[in-house]
Design an enzyme around this catalytic site. Sequence first.
Site, PDB file in Angstrom:
ATOM      1  N   GLY A 163      73.105  44.895 145.755  1.00  0.00           N
ATOM      2  CA  GLY A 163      72.907  46.258 145.810  1.00  0.00           C
ATOM      3  C   GLY A 163      73.042  47.866 145.085  1.00  0.00           C
ATOM      4  CE1 TYR A 164      77.948  48.351 143.503  1.00  0.00           C
ATOM      5  CE2 TYR A 164      78.244  49.578 141.656  1.00  0.00           C
ATOM      6  CZ  TYR A 164      78.297  48.638 142.966  1.00  0.00           C
ATOM      7  OH  TYR A 164      79.717  48.592 142.162  1.00  0.00           O
ATOM      8  CB  SER A 165      69.328  48.949 140.663  1.00  0.00           C
ATOM      9  OG  SER A 165      70.659  48.929 139.637  1.00  0.00           O
ATOM     10  CD  GLU A 224      77.788  44.529 136.311  1.00  0.00           C
ATOM     11  OE1 GLU A 224      77.543  45.614 136.742  1.00  0.00           O
ATOM     12  OE2 GLU A 224      76.538  43.717 136.080  1.00  0.00           O
ATOM     13  CB  SER A 262      70.979  50.691 129.319  1.00  0.00           C
ATOM     14  OG  SER A 262      71.461  52.023 129.401  1.00  0.00           O
ATOM     15  CB  SER A 270      71.175  39.556 139.683  1.00  0.00           C
ATOM     16  OG  SER A 270      70.276  40.139 138.252  1.00  0.00           O
TER      17      SER A 270
HETATM   18  C1  LIG Z   1      68.125  41.613 134.504  1.00  0.00           C
HETATM   19  C2  LIG Z   1      68.185  42.094 134.583  1.00  0.00           C
HETATM   20  C3  LIG Z   1      69.321  42.590 136.023  1.00  0.00           C
HETATM   21  C4  LIG Z   1      69.990  43.160 136.960  1.00  0.00           C
HETATM   22  N1  LIG Z   1      70.822  42.880 138.253  1.00  0.00           N
HETATM   23  C5  LIG Z   1      71.113  43.953 138.904  1.00  0.00           C
HETATM   24  C6  LIG Z   1      71.412  43.758 140.025  1.00  0.00           C
HETATM   25  O1  LIG Z   1      71.830  41.886 140.591  1.00  0.00           O
HETATM   26  N2  LIG Z   1      71.934  44.350 141.231  1.00  0.00           N
HETATM   27  C7  LIG Z   1      71.324  46.042 140.838  1.00  0.00           C
HETATM   28  O2  LIG Z   1      72.013  46.918 141.324  1.00  0.00           O
HETATM   29  N3  LIG Z   1      71.360  46.370 139.634  1.00  0.00           N
HETATM   30  C8  LIG Z   1      70.767  44.931 138.710  1.00  0.00           C
HETATM   31  N4  LIG Z   1      69.937  45.350 137.560  1.00  0.00           N
HETATM   32  C9  LIG Z   1      69.405  46.787 137.023  1.00  0.00           C
HETATM   33  C10 LIG Z   1      70.410  47.627 135.875  1.00  0.00           C
HETATM   34  O3  LIG Z   1      71.406  48.176 136.444  1.00  0.00           O
HETATM   35  C11 LIG Z   1      69.659  49.016 136.092  1.00  0.00           C
HETATM   36  O4  LIG Z   1      68.005  48.451 135.202  1.00  0.00           O
HETATM   37  C12 LIG Z   1      70.201  49.721 134.340  1.00  0.00           C
HETATM   38  O5  LIG Z   1      71.597  50.035 135.446  1.00  0.00           O
HETATM   39  C13 LIG Z   1      69.430  51.360 133.805  1.00  0.00           C
HETATM   40  O6  LIG Z   1      68.554  51.226 135.348  1.00  0.00           O
HETATM   41  P1  LIG Z   1      66.927  51.199 135.573  1.00  0.00           P
HETATM   42  O7  LIG Z   1      66.585  50.479 135.284  1.00  0.00           O
HETATM   43  O8  LIG Z   1      66.584  52.481 136.094  1.00  0.00           O
HETATM   44  O9  LIG Z   1      66.989  52.428 134.158  1.00  0.00           O
HETATM   45  P2  LIG Z   1      66.700  53.770 133.387  1.00  0.00           P
HETATM   46  O10 LIG Z   1      67.615  54.432 133.880  1.00  0.00           O
HETATM   47  O11 LIG Z   1      65.522  54.430 134.083  1.00  0.00           O
HETATM   48  O12 LIG Z   1      66.947  53.799 132.298  1.00  0.00           O
HETATM   49  C14 LIG Z   1      65.309  53.731 131.252  1.00  0.00           C
HETATM   50  C15 LIG Z   1      65.521  54.238 130.194  1.00  0.00           C
HETATM   51  O13 LIG Z   1      66.780  55.234 129.618  1.00  0.00           O
HETATM   52  C16 LIG Z   1      67.623  55.441 128.775  1.00  0.00           C
HETATM   53  N5  LIG Z   1      68.825  56.446 129.191  1.00  0.00           N
HETATM   54  C17 LIG Z   1      69.145  56.696 131.278  1.00  0.00           C
HETATM   55  N6  LIG Z   1      69.693  57.810 131.374  1.00  0.00           N
HETATM   56  C18 LIG Z   1      70.259  58.209 129.746  1.00  0.00           C
HETATM   57  C19 LIG Z   1      71.169  58.893 129.195  1.00  0.00           C
HETATM   58  N7  LIG Z   1      71.706  59.706 130.286  1.00  0.00           N
HETATM   59  N8  LIG Z   1      71.280  59.173 127.863  1.00  0.00           N
HETATM   60  C20 LIG Z   1      70.128  58.543 127.034  1.00  0.00           C
HETATM   61  N9  LIG Z   1      69.713  57.474 127.722  1.00  0.00           N
HETATM   62  C21 LIG Z   1      69.315  57.357 129.610  1.00  0.00           C
HETATM   63  C22 LIG Z   1      68.298  54.219 129.159  1.00  0.00           C
HETATM   64  O14 LIG Z   1      68.848  53.675 128.198  1.00  0.00           O
HETATM   65  C23 LIG Z   1      66.797  53.150 129.104  1.00  0.00           C
HETATM   66  O15 LIG Z   1      66.815  53.005 127.641  1.00  0.00           O
HETATM   67  C24 LIG Z   1      69.881  44.153 136.281  1.00  0.00           C
HETATM   68  C25 LIG Z   1      68.964  44.197 135.195  1.00  0.00           C
HETATM   69  C26 LIG Z   1      68.642  43.894 134.884  1.00  0.00           C
HETATM   70  C27 LIG Z   1      67.248  44.443 133.932  1.00  0.00           C
END
Ligand SMILES: Cc1cc2nc3c(=O)[nH]c(=O)nc-3n(C[C@H](O)[C@H](O)[C@H](O)COP(=O)(O)OP(=O)(O)OC[C@H]3O[C@@H](n4cnc5c(N)ncnc54)[C@H](O)[C@@H]3O)c2cc1C
Length: 406
Positions: free
Chosen positions: A130-132, A247, A384, A164
């Site tokens: 539970g991070y995001s 991770e 990402s 997940s």
């Molecule tokens: C299949 C899947 C499984 C997952 N499982 C888990 C899980 O089990 N537990 C959990 O906690 N999370 C989980 N996640 C979440 C994942 O960690 C986040 O989706 C990821 O950290 C990106 O955050 P966000 O989706 O909020 O996108 P955002 O952070 O909003 O990013 C949107 C876009 O902006 C870009 N961006 C953001 N900040 C910057 C920067 N400083 N410089 C340049 N570009 C930037 C990003 O690269 C991206 O392209 C999962 C995600 C997926 C897709």
Amino acid sequence: MHPTYSAEAEVYREKVQAFLAEKLPSNWQGLGALEGDDIMEFVTEWRKTLYEANYLAPGWPTEYGGAGLSATEQVILAEEFARAGVPTGGPNDVFGIQMLGNTLLMWGSEEQKQHYLPRILSGEDTWCQGYSEPNAGSDLGSLGLKADLDGDEWILNGQKIWTSAGHLADHIFTLARTDSEAPKHKGISFLLVPMDQPGIEVRPIKMISGESEFNEIFYTDARCPKDQVVGGVNNGWAVAMSLLGFERGESAATGPIRYESELDRLIEMARERGRADDPVIRQKLAWCYSKVQIMEYLGQRTLTKFLAGHHPGPDGAISKLYWSEYHHVVTELSLDIMGADAMVQEGRPPSSAFQTDDPGAANSSASWVGSFLNARAGTIYAGSSQIQRNIIGEMILGLPKEPRPQ
Ligand SMILES: Cc1cc2nc3c(=O)[nH]c(=O)nc-3n(C[C@H](O)[C@H](O)[C@H](O)COP(=O)(O)OP(=O)(O)OC[C@H]3O[C@@H](n4cnc5c(N)ncnc54)[C@H](O)[C@@H]3O)c2cc1C
């Protein structure tokens, strides 16, 4: 750079191979060769076999139920399992064993280690991450889930997302804000929260593939005992970052084996479909081949460092960036090779929502289209691509830090 294995290590490799030969069916071709319910049935039974043989947490100390293997033995075990196309555990073990277990060994109190580690291994407790949150992904430090102390308990209110395997878990390790007045990275704690309580609601999210592998988690006056903080109150950021190292750094040994096997399967499909003589397809296949070779060298470098006692750190970002971006291209190529057939999915979808389909998978359109869709997520989860580039730039190359909003 190539790790060399001692004669002693090769004896251990033979021991692992003998174990696999004894425990796997004689006609075993890899998990990917199974269909439908047989996949989960096999994984459940296989997990029990690994538990009984003490292979679930090879690197943990024996006092906590691990096998206490040396770094070399751990690498050999991972390599042989990947070659055989068998999983190293169940669907939640990446969270319970690899992420939380390793983090507890580093940061947990003696009571927490004694209580949780054996239960993670036995499967009594299953974990998710539970991070995001909707407003805190890449910028994780902005998280808003609140935890307030009420007597002997933390009371949690807020939301997590993209969790997940959350629907398969009964515990969640959670980052929560425990001091709203402190600077944002200094008011966070790492809490161990039971999910089987009225204050926790799990809602599945439908993915582009049609599956529901991840979830939203809502906390409404959810509770956890006061002492279930790992690494100290308001020190959760340091704990959370250690966990991300586990991770991101894990697939150096196994990734290249899986990607090589996937590419062999794709070349086979190009031959079957009469596309292997097409110069454009050949050019793209050659590009993929070169990338898999480079991935293998990258893996060897990480392994050599690991065997010398270096723990995964920011350099895990290089492999993560490399395999995830490569996987976009190779799975797009599979669609080019299939042509219009890619629009009609036949066969079973990938047995895993992460990275490649499992070894042994048929060259079916459902397997490749599913992998193509899953690959979209590979450049997002576990940080990402843009974030990996920032890590490489700032923490490995020592470039100036990007400007951040105040
Ligand atoms: C299949 C899947 C499984 C997952 N499982 C888990 C899980 O089990 N537990 C959990 O906690 N999370 C989980 N996640 C979440 C994942 O960690 C986040 O989706 C990821 O950290 C990106 O955050 P966000 O989706 O909020 O996108 P955002 O952070 O909003 O990013 C949107 C876009 O902006 C870009 N961006 C953001 N900040 C910057 C920067 N400083 N410089 C340049 N570009 C930037 C990003 O690269 C991206 O392209 C999962 C995600 C997926 C897709």
